[in-house]
Every structure is written in C-alpha cells, then in structure tokens.
Design a protein around this motif. Structure first.
Motif, mmCIF file in Angstrom:
data_model
loop_
_atom_site.group_PDB
_atom_site.id
_atom_site.type_symbol
_atom_site.label_atom_id
_atom_site.label_comp_id
_atom_site.label_asym_id
_atom_site.label_seq_id
_atom_site.Cartn_x
_atom_site.Cartn_y
_atom_site.Cartn_z
ATOM 1 N N ASP A 194 1.684 7.063 -6.831
ATOM 2 C CA ASP A 194 0.488 7.854 -7.137
ATOM 3 C C ASP A 194 -0.587 7.007 -7.824
ATOM 4 O OD1 ASP A 194 -1.100 10.158 -7.089
ATOM 5 O OD2 ASP A 194 -0.501 10.723 -9.120
ATOM 6 N N ILE A 195 -0.818 5.822 -7.269
ATOM 7 C CA ILE A 195 -1.931 4.981 -7.705
ATOM 8 C C ILE A 195 -3.025 5.157 -6.664
ATOM 9 C CG2 ILE A 195 -2.686 2.603 -8.138
ATOM 10 C CD1 ILE A 195 0.162 2.010 -9.110
ATOM 11 N N GLN A 196 -4.027 5.946 -7.002
ATOM 12 C CA GLN A 196 -5.041 6.391 -6.043
ATOM 13 C C GLN A 196 -6.273 5.501 -6.119
ATOM 14 O OE1 GLN A 196 -5.852 10.537 -6.843
ATOM 15 N NE2 GLN A 196 -3.667 11.013 -7.097
ATOM 16 N N HIS A 237 -6.005 6.170 -13.008
ATOM 17 C CA HIS A 237 -5.460 5.352 -14.099
ATOM 18 C C HIS A 237 -6.467 4.269 -14.446
ATOM 19 C CE1 HIS A 237 -1.415 7.079 -13.885
ATOM 20 N NE2 HIS A 237 -1.461 6.946 -12.564
ATOM 21 N N PRO A 238 -6.434 3.732 -15.668
ATOM 22 C CA PRO A 238 -7.333 2.633 -16.029
ATOM 23 C C PRO A 238 -6.814 1.295 -15.474
ATOM 24 C CG PRO A 238 -5.979 3.219 -17.911
ATOM 25 C CD PRO A 238 -5.668 4.220 -16.833
ATOM 26 N N ILE A 239 -6.842 1.196 -14.142
ATOM 27 C CA ILE A 239 -6.309 0.039 -13.425
ATOM 28 C C ILE A 239 -7.356 -0.431 -12.425
ATOM 29 C CG2 ILE A 239 -4.500 -0.788 -11.836
ATOM 30 C CD1 ILE A 239 -2.699 1.446 -12.915
ATOM 31 N N ALA A 240 -7.447 -1.729 -12.224
ATOM 32 C CA ALA A 240 -8.230 -2.298 -11.129
ATOM 33 C C ALA A 240 -7.281 -3.107 -10.251
ATOM 34 C CB ALA A 240 -9.356 -3.182 -11.657
ATOM 35 N N LEU A 241 -7.335 -2.866 -8.954
ATOM 36 C CA LEU A 241 -6.541 -3.636 -8.007
ATOM 37 C C LEU A 241 -7.325 -4.848 -7.564
ATOM 38 C CD1 LEU A 241 -5.114 -0.751 -5.777
ATOM 39 C CD2 LEU A 241 -4.071 -1.820 -7.786
ATOM 40 N N VAL A 242 -6.657 -5.999 -7.550
ATOM 41 C CA VAL A 242 -7.272 -7.252 -7.138
ATOM 42 C C VAL A 242 -6.488 -7.762 -5.933
ATOM 43 C CG1 VAL A 242 -7.996 -9.548 -7.857
ATOM 44 C CG2 VAL A 242 -7.818 -7.713 -9.561
ATOM 45 N N PHE A 243 -7.148 -7.860 -4.792
ATOM 46 C CA PHE A 243 -6.484 -8.278 -3.559
ATOM 47 C C PHE A 243 -6.644 -9.790 -3.396
ATOM 48 C CE2 PHE A 243 -7.235 -3.804 -3.106
ATOM 49 C CZ PHE A 243 -6.091 -3.338 -2.473
ATOM 50 N N LEU A 265 0.836 -1.202 0.000
ATOM 51 C CA LEU A 265 0.000 0.000 0.000
ATOM 52 C C LEU A 265 0.870 1.251 0.000
ATOM 53 C CD1 LEU A 265 -2.923 -0.917 2.429
ATOM 54 C CD2 LEU A 265 -2.713 -1.310 -0.029
ATOM 55 N N GLU A 266 1.977 1.236 0.750
ATOM 56 C CA GLU A 266 2.909 2.368 0.742
ATOM 57 C C GLU A 266 3.515 2.560 -0.648
ATOM 58 O OE1 GLU A 266 5.893 1.872 3.734
ATOM 59 O OE2 GLU A 266 4.436 1.538 5.347
ATOM 60 N N LEU A 267 3.833 1.455 -1.302
ATOM 61 C CA LEU A 267 4.416 1.518 -2.643
ATOM 62 C C LEU A 267 3.422 2.105 -3.644
ATOM 63 C CD1 LEU A 267 7.065 0.639 -4.098
ATOM 64 C CD2 LEU A 267 5.896 -1.487 -4.678
ATOM 65 N N LEU A 268 2.167 1.693 -3.558
ATOM 66 C CA LEU A 268 1.143 2.226 -4.451
ATOM 67 C C LEU A 268 0.956 3.725 -4.234
ATOM 68 C CD1 LEU A 268 -1.561 -0.598 -4.231
ATOM 69 C CD2 LEU A 268 0.065 -0.203 -6.073
ATOM 70 N N ASP A 325 -12.587 -7.237 -2.495
ATOM 71 C CA ASP A 325 -11.225 -7.572 -2.922
ATOM 72 C C ASP A 325 -10.888 -7.046 -4.306
ATOM 73 O OD1 ASP A 325 -10.599 -8.819 -0.552
ATOM 74 O OD2 ASP A 325 -11.217 -10.806 -1.247
ATOM 75 N N VAL A 326 -11.783 -6.276 -4.900
ATOM 76 C CA VAL A 326 -11.508 -5.629 -6.183
ATOM 77 C C VAL A 326 -11.906 -4.162 -6.049
ATOM 78 C CG1 VAL A 326 -11.998 -5.552 -8.655
ATOM 79 C CG2 VAL A 326 -11.953 -7.749 -7.467
ATOM 80 N N CYS A 327 -11.019 -3.254 -6.463
ATOM 81 C CA CYS A 327 -11.379 -1.829 -6.441
ATOM 82 C C CYS A 327 -10.757 -1.133 -7.637
ATOM 83 C CB CYS A 327 -10.956 -1.166 -5.131
ATOM 84 S SG CYS A 327 -9.175 -1.065 -4.893
ATOM 85 N N LEU A 328 -11.349 -0.033 -8.037
ATOM 86 C CA LEU A 328 -10.911 0.704 -9.211
ATOM 87 C C LEU A 328 -9.957 1.817 -8.799
ATOM 88 C CD1 LEU A 328 -14.291 1.074 -11.137
ATOM 89 C CD2 LEU A 328 -12.625 -0.795 -11.241
ATOM 90 N N VAL A 329 -8.889 1.969 -9.562
ATOM 91 C CA VAL A 329 -7.965 3.088 -9.377
ATOM 92 C C VAL A 329 -8.602 4.319 -10.009
ATOM 93 C CG1 VAL A 329 -5.692 4.002 -10.020
ATOM 94 C CG2 VAL A 329 -5.932 1.624 -9.252
#
Length: 302
Positions: A32-34, A49-55, A25-28, A42-46
């Motif tokens: 600047d991946i907000q 950027h056109p990114i989705a984080l998958v936990f 999380l610190e790295l993200l 367990d899935v959220c949208l950045v």
C-alpha cells in the motif's frame, strides 16, 4: 522536481528497469505504497506516506544506500557484492523474486570441465569483482602466480558470446533457466553464488528519524512476502485424529482448532506453504479430513 518537496521524506530507491522493476512495483502495491510516476521522471512522491521513490539503475542502488544518500533500496544480492557494499548496507529481507545463479560456464564440448581446469585461462564476465575474488582463491589453492593466474576480463553485455568469438575460455554470468547458455553451447561447471532481490537499508543513515517508517515498510513488505508464500488451509477432522492432522499442518506457530456442532469433530485452520499445499491436502484426506478448503492471502503480518 523542487528539492523542497523531498525535505523530511524517506528516500526509497527502486530499480528503474530490468528484471527486478515490475516485481518491485507489485511489492509496493501490496505494501500500500501509493504513487503516480510522471512519464520520464525518476523521482516521485508517495501519496499516503512521507516517502519519495527514486528510480535508479539496480547497479547504483547499493552505493546510494550504503553512502546514506537514500534510506532504503531494492536490488540484487549479487549487485551488492559486486559493488563491494556488503559492509555498508544491511539486508533486511530476501524478497523471493529475481532468483538466479552466478555460474561459471564453459563450452560444452571443450576441455574445461571444472574450475580447476579453467584456472589460469581467460574468463570474461560482467562481474569482475566477484569473479576475480572467486578465481583468486582457486589460483592460490593451485599455486598459480604471475602470468599463470586466471585472467579476468570485464565485458558489459553479451557475455555468453565471448567463448564463440574466441575472446574467452569460460565466462561467469547470471543464469535463470539456463536456456540461453545451452542455446550457445555452454554448460555450467560451478556455481559462484545464488542470488535474489533484497530490501536493504544503510548502515550509516543520514536521517535517523526515519527509523520507525523504515520498520513499518519492512513489516509491510514482510507481510506481502509471506502472503505470497503461504495459504490458509481449513478442514474438518475427527477429534481423535487431531495429533495426526496437526503434524501435517503445524502452522507457523500452531493451528487454530475449533469444536463443531457435530459431536467428536473439530475444524482446523492453519497456514501452509503454497508450494506444498497439494501434497498437504492429499495427506489430510488419507487420515480422514473432510471439507478441505484452501484460501489465498492478499496480505498478512506474521
């Protein structure tokens, strides 16, 4: 979450808990991946950027990335080897956190003081693939076959208790500081591998159009890593001592040297490794440097 919301987005797998989660999380944040992660999802949208984080569990990430189901992931180097996915993924960066050693441990007062002593006996581990391959080579070297070969038994947790409970003659487990192992009377007789967190991408990407975005994220993460590793050291030195000074602070490519208004003096600015900065400052003082200043880096591109 509606599956349509993920269309066209790069999927980035992050450990959902455990020793790597908070550092990720610190790295993200540094890259600047907000994002905002809704509770229990367990899935959220950045947002930027056109990114989705998958936990995901760290142990599952190599397979998801290696099979091309997600584009990027962060997990442990050891986890990749245990999942046997090293040929399906590329390690883009070693991230400098989550460092530990996978070690062979035996009772401190026991008869096994080398892996050759332990070969052919009972070994308990959560890393049965890595441990099995490691001891298979030792068994082969010692000509141990059949029932004489080392017995590897998988245990999902509390591996360090196996010897005390009479389940094993030795264990293979991850060790960070070694305090837990010493507390239960174990000591290391061999190190199987050194590991840390790594950023990985798939060797069989299903979404090739994400390549520029993968490169952007990798570059930003490299900048965050470098910013944590380096500081900027600035100082003033007599011009005649420049060669000595630049030998102490060579920088990543070369130091920046600027003339001062005072005749015969220059200002030098250079990146130095944070872990050695105190020693660097001491050396600079010995050759006559003055006004030595050190600045932390929030981010950089190197």
């Amino acid at each position: 979450m509606n599956k349509d919301l993920l269309d066209g987005r790069l999927l980035f797998a992050i450990p959902k808990k455990g020793r790597l989660h908070d550092k990720c999380l610190e790295l993200l944040a540094g890259a600047d991946i907000q994002f905002r992660r809704p509770n229990r999802l367990d899935v959220c949208l950045v947002m930027n950027h056109p990114i989705a984080l998958v936990f995901l569990p760290a142990a599952d990430i190599p397979s998801f990335v290696g099979n091309g189901d997600v584009d990027l992931g962060i997990t442990g180097h050891d986890v990749i080897l245990e999942a046997e996915m090293q040929d399906q993924v590329t390690e883009i960066h070693r991230l400098g956190f989550g460092k530990c050693a996978l070690q062979v441990q035996t009772p401190e007062n026991g008869p096994f003081n080398s892996v050759e002593d332990l070969a052919g006996k009972r070994v308990v581990t959560s890393f049965d693939v890595i441990a099995g391959a490691y001891f298979a080579k030792i068994d082969e070297r010692l000509n141990l076959t059949g029932d004489n070969k080392t017995k590897i038994q998988y245990v999902g947790g509390s591996v360090e208790a196996a010897c005390a409970l009479g389940l094993a003659d030795g264990i293979v487990d991850l060790v960070e500081s070694g305090d837990t192992m010493r507390a239960v009377g174990l000591h290391a007789i061999a190190t199987v591998l050194q590991t840390e967190a790594v950023l990985i991408k798939s060797n069989v990407p299903h979404r090739a159009h994400h390549a520029p975005l993968i490169d952007l994220i990798a570059s930003r993460i490299a900048g965050v890593i470098a910013a944590g590793k380096y500081v900027v050291c600035e100082y003033n030195i007599r011009r005649q001592s420049i060669s000595e000074a630049t030998a102490i602070t060579p920088g990543r490519r070369a130091p920046t040297i600027s003339p001062l208004e005072e005749e015969g003096w220059v200002a030098v600015s250079s990146m130095v490794e944070k872990k050695s900065v105190a020693n660097t400052m001491d050396q600079l003082m010995k050759i006559g440097a003055e006004d030595i200043l050190v600045f932390n880096l929030d981010n950089c591109r190197v």
